[in-house]
Design a protein around this motif. Structure first.
Motif, short mmCIF file in Angstrom:
data_model
loop_
_atom_site.label_atom_id
_atom_site.label_comp_id
_atom_site.label_asym_id
_atom_site.label_seq_id
_atom_site.Cartn_x
_atom_site.Cartn_y
_atom_site.Cartn_z
N LEU A 54 0.83 -1.21 0.00
CA LEU A 54 0.00 0.00 0.00
C LEU A 54 0.86 1.26 0.00
N GLN A 55 1.97 1.22 0.70
CA GLN A 55 2.87 2.37 0.76
C GLN A 55 3.46 2.67 -0.63
N GLN A 87 2.37 6.38 -3.11
CA GLN A 87 3.21 7.39 -3.76
C GLN A 87 2.60 7.91 -5.07
N ASN A 88 1.76 7.10 -5.71
CA ASN A 88 1.14 7.47 -6.99
C ASN A 88 -0.29 7.98 -6.83
N TRP A 89 -0.78 8.04 -5.60
CA TRP A 89 -2.18 8.38 -5.34
C TRP A 89 -2.35 9.89 -5.33
N GLU A 90 -3.41 10.37 -5.92
CA GLU A 90 -3.66 11.81 -5.99
C GLU A 90 -3.84 12.46 -4.62
N LEU A 91 -4.24 11.69 -3.61
CA LEU A 91 -4.45 12.24 -2.27
C LEU A 91 -3.27 12.01 -1.32
N LYS A 92 -2.12 11.62 -1.85
CA LYS A 92 -0.98 11.27 -0.99
C LYS A 92 -0.58 12.42 -0.05
N VAL A 102 -5.95 -3.32 -4.58
CA VAL A 102 -5.24 -2.13 -4.08
C VAL A 102 -5.95 -0.88 -4.56
N ALA A 103 -6.32 -0.85 -5.83
CA ALA A 103 -7.05 0.30 -6.38
C ALA A 103 -8.37 0.49 -5.63
N GLY A 104 -9.02 -0.62 -5.27
CA GLY A 104 -10.27 -0.56 -4.51
C GLY A 104 -10.09 0.05 -3.12
N VAL A 105 -8.98 -0.30 -2.45
CA VAL A 105 -8.70 0.29 -1.13
C VAL A 105 -8.55 1.80 -1.26
N PHE A 106 -7.78 2.25 -2.25
CA PHE A 106 -7.57 3.69 -2.42
C PHE A 106 -8.83 4.40 -2.90
N GLU A 107 -9.65 3.72 -3.69
CA GLU A 107 -10.92 4.30 -4.12
C GLU A 107 -11.84 4.51 -2.91
N CYS A 108 -11.89 3.53 -2.04
CA CYS A 108 -12.71 3.63 -0.83
C CYS A 108 -12.18 4.73 0.08
N ALA A 109 -10.86 4.82 0.21
CA ALA A 109 -10.25 5.88 1.02
C ALA A 109 -10.59 7.25 0.44
N SER A 110 -10.63 7.36 -0.88
CA SER A 110 -10.99 8.62 -1.53
C SER A 110 -12.43 9.01 -1.21
N LYS A 111 -13.32 8.03 -1.18
CA LYS A 111 -14.72 8.29 -0.83
C LYS A 111 -14.82 8.73 0.63
N TYR A 112 -14.06 8.09 1.50
CA TYR A 112 -14.02 8.48 2.92
C TYR A 112 -13.55 9.93 3.03
N TYR A 113 -12.51 10.27 2.32
CA TYR A 113 -11.94 11.62 2.34
C TYR A 113 -12.98 12.65 1.88
N ALA A 114 -13.71 12.34 0.83
CA ALA A 114 -14.65 13.29 0.23
C ALA A 114 -15.90 13.52 1.07
N HIS A 115 -16.31 12.55 1.87
CA HIS A 115 -17.55 12.67 2.64
C HIS A 115 -17.27 13.43 3.94
N THR A 116 -18.06 14.45 4.21
CA THR A 116 -17.82 15.30 5.39
C THR A 116 -17.86 14.54 6.70
N GLU A 117 -18.65 13.48 6.76
CA GLU A 117 -18.73 12.67 7.98
C GLU A 117 -17.95 11.37 7.85
N GLY A 118 -17.35 11.14 6.69
CA GLY A 118 -16.58 9.92 6.48
C GLY A 118 -17.43 8.68 6.31
N LEU A 119 -18.68 8.84 5.92
CA LEU A 119 -19.56 7.68 5.80
C LEU A 119 -19.22 6.86 4.56
N LEU A 120 -19.22 5.54 4.75
CA LEU A 120 -18.92 4.59 3.68
C LEU A 120 -20.00 3.51 3.65
N PRO A 121 -21.18 3.81 3.12
CA PRO A 121 -22.23 2.80 3.04
C PRO A 121 -21.74 1.58 2.26
N TRP A 122 -22.20 0.41 2.64
CA TRP A 122 -21.76 -0.85 2.03
C TRP A 122 -21.83 -0.80 0.50
N ALA A 123 -22.94 -0.33 -0.04
CA ALA A 123 -23.14 -0.33 -1.49
C ALA A 123 -22.15 0.58 -2.22
#
Length: 141
Positions: free
Chosen positions: A35-36, A40-45, A89-110
């Motif tokens: 993951l580390q 290094q290549n992630w837009e939110l690093k 790995v891309a899925g982990v970073f995609e989910c982290a991006s969604k967490y980052y974008a949501h003001t409360e950090g909500l990550l609904p299952w769907a």
């Protein structure tokens, strides 16, 4: 200093122990290194750190990661492979991006990407901070 979002990765997950000592590299260390490298290549690093943690107390559900930020719910995910595919790995970073974008950090299952649809261990609500506590914290900072 401004607070950063953080992805914690347990580095003792999937360890082999002999006589009370860890033998070789743990699965968690392998996962953290993978993951580390991709971090290094992630837009939110610059806004979302990745940090190793010696134990997240989810040994029977290894490997584990979490997403955390002050004022947001903290998520703890387990049952991750120590060697994720490129897509996972891309899925982990995609989910982290969604967490980052949501003001409360909500990550609904769907809305979670693989591999984080399964293996949720905890969603810990953000602590409630009163206006008085917030003012006291800003005075001491």
């Amino acid at each position: 200093m401004e607070a950063q979002h953080t992805m914690f990765v347990c580095t003792t997950c999937a360890s082999v122990w002999e006589d009370g000592k860890r033998i070789g590299e743990s699965g968690g260390e392998k996962l953290f290194q993978q993951l580390q490298r991709e971090h290094q290549n992630w837009e939110l690093k610059g806004s979302f750190a990745i940090a190793p943690v010696k134990c997240m107390s989810a040994c029977n559900r290894s490997c584990t990661i979490s997403f955390a930020f002050p004022g947001k719910s903290t998520y703890l995910f387990g049952d991750l492979s120590s060697e994720l595919s490129e897509q996972e790995v891309a899925g982990v970073f995609e989910c982290a991006s969604k967490y980052y974008a949501h003001t409360e950090g909500l990550l609904p299952w769907a809305q979670r990407s693989e591999p984080l649809k399964k293996g949720i261990l905890a969603k810990i609500p953000a602590p409630v901070v009163t206006a008085v506590e917030e003012a006291e914290m800003s005075v001491t900072a």
